[in-house]
Design an enzyme around this catalytic site. Structure first.
Site, PDB file in Angstrom:
ATOM      1  N   HIS A 196      38.585  -7.604 -17.122  1.00  0.00           N
ATOM      2  CA  HIS A 196      37.552  -8.449 -16.513  1.00  0.00           C
ATOM      3  C   HIS A 196      37.774  -8.470 -15.007  1.00  0.00           C
ATOM      4  O   HIS A 196      38.775  -7.983 -14.505  1.00  0.00           O
ATOM      5  CB  HIS A 196      37.664  -9.901 -17.026  1.00  0.00           C
ATOM      6  CG  HIS A 196      37.228 -10.079 -18.433  1.00  0.00           C
ATOM      7  ND1 HIS A 196      36.059 -10.716 -18.785  1.00  0.00           N
ATOM      8  CD2 HIS A 196      37.813  -9.685 -19.594  1.00  0.00           C
ATOM      9  CE1 HIS A 196      35.944 -10.719 -20.103  1.00  0.00           C
ATOM     10  NE2 HIS A 196      36.992 -10.095 -20.626  1.00  0.00           N
ATOM     11  N   GLU A 255      30.802  -7.575 -13.996  1.00  0.00           N
ATOM     12  CA  GLU A 255      32.184  -7.193 -13.689  1.00  0.00           C
ATOM     13  C   GLU A 255      32.316  -5.670 -13.681  1.00  0.00           C
ATOM     14  O   GLU A 255      33.076  -5.073 -14.441  1.00  0.00           O
ATOM     15  CB  GLU A 255      33.122  -7.905 -14.672  1.00  0.00           C
ATOM     16  CG  GLU A 255      32.973  -9.423 -14.531  1.00  0.00           C
ATOM     17  CD  GLU A 255      33.682 -10.256 -15.602  1.00  0.00           C
ATOM     18  OE1 GLU A 255      34.459  -9.685 -16.394  1.00  0.00           O
ATOM     19  OE2 GLU A 255      33.443 -11.481 -15.647  1.00  0.00           O
ATOM     20  N   GLU A 262      42.321 -10.024 -15.370  1.00  0.00           N
ATOM     21  CA  GLU A 262      41.278 -10.327 -14.394  1.00  0.00           C
ATOM     22  C   GLU A 262      41.630  -9.535 -13.146  1.00  0.00           C
ATOM     23  O   GLU A 262      42.625  -9.819 -12.484  1.00  0.00           O
ATOM     24  CB  GLU A 262      41.235 -11.829 -14.088  1.00  0.00           C
ATOM     25  CG  GLU A 262      40.847 -12.700 -15.276  1.00  0.00           C
ATOM     26  CD  GLU A 262      39.342 -12.761 -15.499  1.00  0.00           C
ATOM     27  OE1 GLU A 262      38.574 -12.141 -14.730  1.00  0.00           O
ATOM     28  OE2 GLU A 262      38.930 -13.439 -16.463  1.00  0.00           O
ATOM     29  N   HIS A 283      31.516  -8.598 -19.573  1.00  0.00           N
ATOM     30  CA  HIS A 283      30.651  -9.381 -18.680  1.00  0.00           C
ATOM     31  C   HIS A 283      29.922  -8.456 -17.713  1.00  0.00           C
ATOM     32  O   HIS A 283      30.549  -7.687 -16.973  1.00  0.00           O
ATOM     33  CB  HIS A 283      31.475 -10.426 -17.931  1.00  0.00           C
ATOM     34  CG  HIS A 283      31.976 -11.504 -18.843  1.00  0.00           C
ATOM     35  ND1 HIS A 283      33.233 -12.053 -18.741  1.00  0.00           N
ATOM     36  CD2 HIS A 283      31.366 -12.123 -19.888  1.00  0.00           C
ATOM     37  CE1 HIS A 283      33.378 -12.986 -19.690  1.00  0.00           C
ATOM     38  NE2 HIS A 283      32.254 -13.034 -20.404  1.00  0.00           N
TER      39      HIS A 283
HETATM   40  O1  0X9 Z   1      35.825 -16.807 -19.096  1.00  0.00           O
HETATM   41  C1  0X9 Z   1      36.148 -15.660 -19.423  1.00  0.00           C
HETATM   42  O2  0X9 Z   1      35.690 -15.080 -20.396  1.00  0.00           O
HETATM   43  C2  0X9 Z   1      37.184 -14.928 -18.564  1.00  0.00           C
HETATM   44  N1  0X9 Z   1      36.924 -15.111 -17.172  1.00  0.00           N
HETATM   45  S1  0X9 Z   1      35.624 -14.357 -16.502  1.00  0.00           S
HETATM   46  O3  0X9 Z   1      35.516 -14.803 -15.117  1.00  0.00           O
HETATM   47  N2  0X9 Z   1      35.896 -12.792 -16.460  1.00  0.00           N
HETATM   48  O4  0X9 Z   1      34.488 -14.633 -17.287  1.00  0.00           O
HETATM   49  C3  0X9 Z   1      38.537 -15.540 -18.818  1.00  0.00           C
HETATM   50  C4  0X9 Z   1      38.938 -15.563 -20.231  1.00  0.00           C
HETATM   51  C5  0X9 Z   1      40.226 -16.265 -20.376  1.00  0.00           C
HETATM   52  N3  0X9 Z   1      40.435 -16.634 -21.725  1.00  0.00           N
HETATM   53  C6  0X9 Z   1      40.861 -15.746 -22.619  1.00  0.00           C
HETATM   54  N4  0X9 Z   1      41.186 -14.555 -22.228  1.00  0.00           N
HETATM   55  N5  0X9 Z   1      40.951 -16.120 -23.853  1.00  0.00           N
HETATM   56 ZN    ZN Z   2      34.752 -11.549 -17.563  1.00  0.00          ZN
END
Ligand code: 0X9
Ligand code: ZN
Ligand code: CA
Length: 449
Positions: A323, A191, A396, A188
Site C-alpha cells: 500500500h 496507491e 505502507e 486501493h
Molecule cells: O486502511 C488501510 O487499509 C491501510 N492504510 S491505507 O492508507 N493504504 O488505506 C492500512 C491497513 C492497516 N491494517 C491492516 N493492515 N490490517
Molecule cells: Zn491502501
C-alpha cells in the site's frame, strides 16, 4: 443519519441540480471547495473526496472513533491525522471538536477542458504504468524469461479486466515442493506506486537471475507469486479524466445506492465487519461491502490463495500486501488491539514482530502491529493469517507524509522507492521456509517439514 453529499451521483442528476441550485452550490464552493483546477468550470462534475489534516486525535481509540464518520485515515501522527473526506464528512469531523486544514488537491493535467477521457497519467507521472502499459510490460517479460516467469489469469475484476498471478521460480512450469511467498499490490486505487513495486520485483527477479547470487538462490529454492494489480478498475478510474480522483475503492455498483465501490481491504472473509474497523455505508471510504468477499477482486484472490493448498497444506508461507503511504511495516491483527489471543500465540506474535522489525531495518520504515494505527476489520493480512496461517505483512510505501507527495508522488521517485524494498523482500523470502527461526524456535516448529 448524517447528511452527506453523494460523490457518485449521475451526471444527469448533477446537471439538474446545477440548474436549480446553481447559486447555493456556487456559494458553498466559494467557501470550501478546492482551488479551481483546469476543468473546475464544469459544474456537473461530482465532488471529489479531499485530504484534510485533522489536529486533535491522539490515541488509537480516538482514531478508530474518527473512522465512524466514514473517512479514511491516510496518515497518523502523535496528535494529528490526515484523512480523506467529502465536504459533508469534513463538517462532521469539525463537529467532533477537531481542527481541520484542507490540503492542496492532487495535480491534474493542464489539458483543454473539452478533451475527452485520456486514460493516462498526467505530466510528471508518465513513468507510472496504466493497466495496458503494465500488461504489456508483463507480457514482454514472460516472453523473454519463459523458464523462470509464467503468467496466469486468475479471474476478472468487476469491469472485466484480467487479474493476473505471476509465478517466478526455477522450473517455473512445475509445482515443486518449495516454500511459496505471495506479493500483492494495489487494493486501493490511488496507491499507484504499489503497481510499480510489483513491476520492479518482476524486472529484478528475472533480469538478475543467474547473476545476483541472492536473487538466484531465492528463485532456485522458492516459488514466488506476484499479483501485481488487485484493483485495476479503480486504478484506471483514478487516472481516466486526467485529473487524479483520490479514488480508494473498487468500481462495483452498490444495490439501492448511487454510491460506487467497496473498500477491498475491508472485504476479506475473516472477522468481516466485526469490530468498528469498517463502514456499512456505501458512500464511505471504508465501505466493507454487503457481505464478506462480495467484491469480485477479493473472490478471485481468495480462490487463488485457497487453491495453493496442496494435500490440505497451504503452500504459501509468507506474504506482503503493498500500500501507500506512511512508510510502515505492519503485521496482524488489525481487528483487535490485543497483541495475542485466539489465533495469535506469543510465539506467532514474536515471530511477526521480529521479522517485521528486521525488514524495517532494511528500508527505514516504522514497524508496528496494524491496530496501533486504528482498527481495521476484513483486511487481507488478517485473512491471510487468521484464515490461512500465512505470515502476512502490509507495507505502507513512500512517502512518509502528505508533504512529500502523499498518494501522488512524482514518477521520479519510482526507482528509489521500489528498490528500497528489495532487501526486505529478499529477507521474507529467505525466512519463508521457517518463520519461527527468527525467534530461535526452528526445532520446535519446523522440524517436521
Ligand atoms: O486502511 C488501510 O487499509 C491501510 N492504510 S491505507 O492508507 N493504504 O488505506 C492500512 C491497513 C492497516 N491494517 C491492516 N493492515 N490490517
Ligand atoms: Zn491502501
Ligand atoms: Ca509448490
Amino acid at each position: 443519519m448524517r447528511p452527506r453529499i453523494r460523490g457518485g451521483r449521475t451526471t444527469v442528476l448533477a446537471a439538474l441540480l446545477s440548474l436549480t441550485l446553481a447559486a447555493p452550490i456556487a456559494a458553498a464552493q466559494a467557501q470550501d471547495a478546492p482551488p479551481p483546477g483546469p476543468t473546475a468550470g464544469a459544474a456537473q462534475k461530482a465532488e471529489l473526496p479531499h485530504q484534510y489534516e485533522v489536529t486533535g486525535p491522539a490515541t488509537r481509540a480516538e482514531r478508530t472513533a474518527l473512522l465512524a464518520t466514514g473517512v479514511s485515515i491516510d496518515e497518523v501522527h502523535t496528535r494529528a491525522v490526515v484523512i480523506t473526506a467529502t465536504r459533508a464528512q469534513a463538517t462532521t469531523v469539525r463537529e467532533l471538536g477537531y481542527t481541520l486544514r484542507k490540503l492542496p488537491a492532487p495535480p491534474g493535467i493542464s489539458a483543454t477542458p473539452h478533451k475527452p477521457r485520456i486514460k493516462d497519467f498526467p505530466a510528471g507521472y508518465a513513468n507510472y504504468h496504466n493497466y495496458d502499459e503494465a500488461t504489456k510490460e508483463i507480457d514482454a517479460l514472460v516472453a523473454k524469461y519463459p523458464e523462470i516467469l509464467s503468467k496466469q489469469v486468475i479471474g476478472t475484476s468487476h469491469e472485466g479486466r484480467n487479474i493476473l498471478a505471476l509465478k517466478l521460480s526455477k522450473n517455473v512450469t512445475k509445482d515443486e515442493q518449495e516454500p511459496e511467498v505471495l506479493f500483492t499490490a494495489h487494493q486501493h486505487a490511488r496507491e499507484h506506486l504499489t503497481v510499480e513495486m510489483s513491476l520492479y520485483l518482476l524486472n529484478e527477479f528475472t533480469s538478475k537471475y543467474g547473476s545476483d547470487s541472492h536473487v538466484t538462490k531465492m528463485l532456485d529454492s522458492r516459488e514466488i507469486w506476484i499479483i501485481p494489480d488487485l484493483n485495476p478498475d479503480g486504478g484506471e478510474y483514478d487516472i481516466a479524466s486526467g485529473e487524479f480522483q483520490s479514488w480508494r475503492k473498487n468500481r462495483q455498483p452498490n444495490a439501492g445506492s448511487s454510491e460506487v465501490g467497496t473498500d477491498l481491504n475491508r472485504n476479506w472473509d475473516f472477522k468481516w465487519g466485526c469490530c468498528n474497523g469498517s463502514s456499512d455505508d456505501p458512500g464511505d471510504e471504508t465501505y466493507r461491502g454487503p457481505s464478506a468477499a462480495s467484491a469480485p477482486e477479493v473472490q478471485v484472490v481468495t480462490k487463488f490463495v485457497q487453491g495453493r493448498k496442496v494435500g490440505g497444506k497451504q503452500q504459501i508461507k509468507a506474504a506482503i500486501d503493498f500500500h501507500t503511504y506512511s512508510e510502515l511495516v505492519l503485521w496482524p491483527f488489525g481487528f483487535t488491539d490485543d497483541d495475542t489471543g485466539p489465533g495469535m500465540t506469543q510465539d506467532d506474535h514474536d515471530a511477526f514482530a521480529t521479522i517485521g522489525k528486521n525488514m524495517a531495518a532494511t528500508n527505514g520504515y516504522t514497524p508496528e502491529q496494524s491496530s496501533d494505527l486504528y482498527i481495521t476489520d476484513g483486511s487481507i493480512d488478517d485473512w491471510l493469517w487468521g484464515d490461512q496461517k500465512i505470515f502476512a505483512y502490509t507495507f505502507e510505501m513512500f512517502p512518509s507524509s502528505f508533504g512529500s507527495g502523499g498518494f501522488y508522488p512524482k514518477d521520479s521517485v519510482i526507482p528509489k522507492e521500489t528498490s528500497r524494498n528489495r532487501e526486505a523482500v529478499l529477507q521474507l523470502l529467505e525466512t519463508a521456509d521457517c518463520v519461527y527461526r527468527a525467534i530461535g524456535k526452528e526445532e520446535q516448529y519446523c522440524s517436521g517439514n
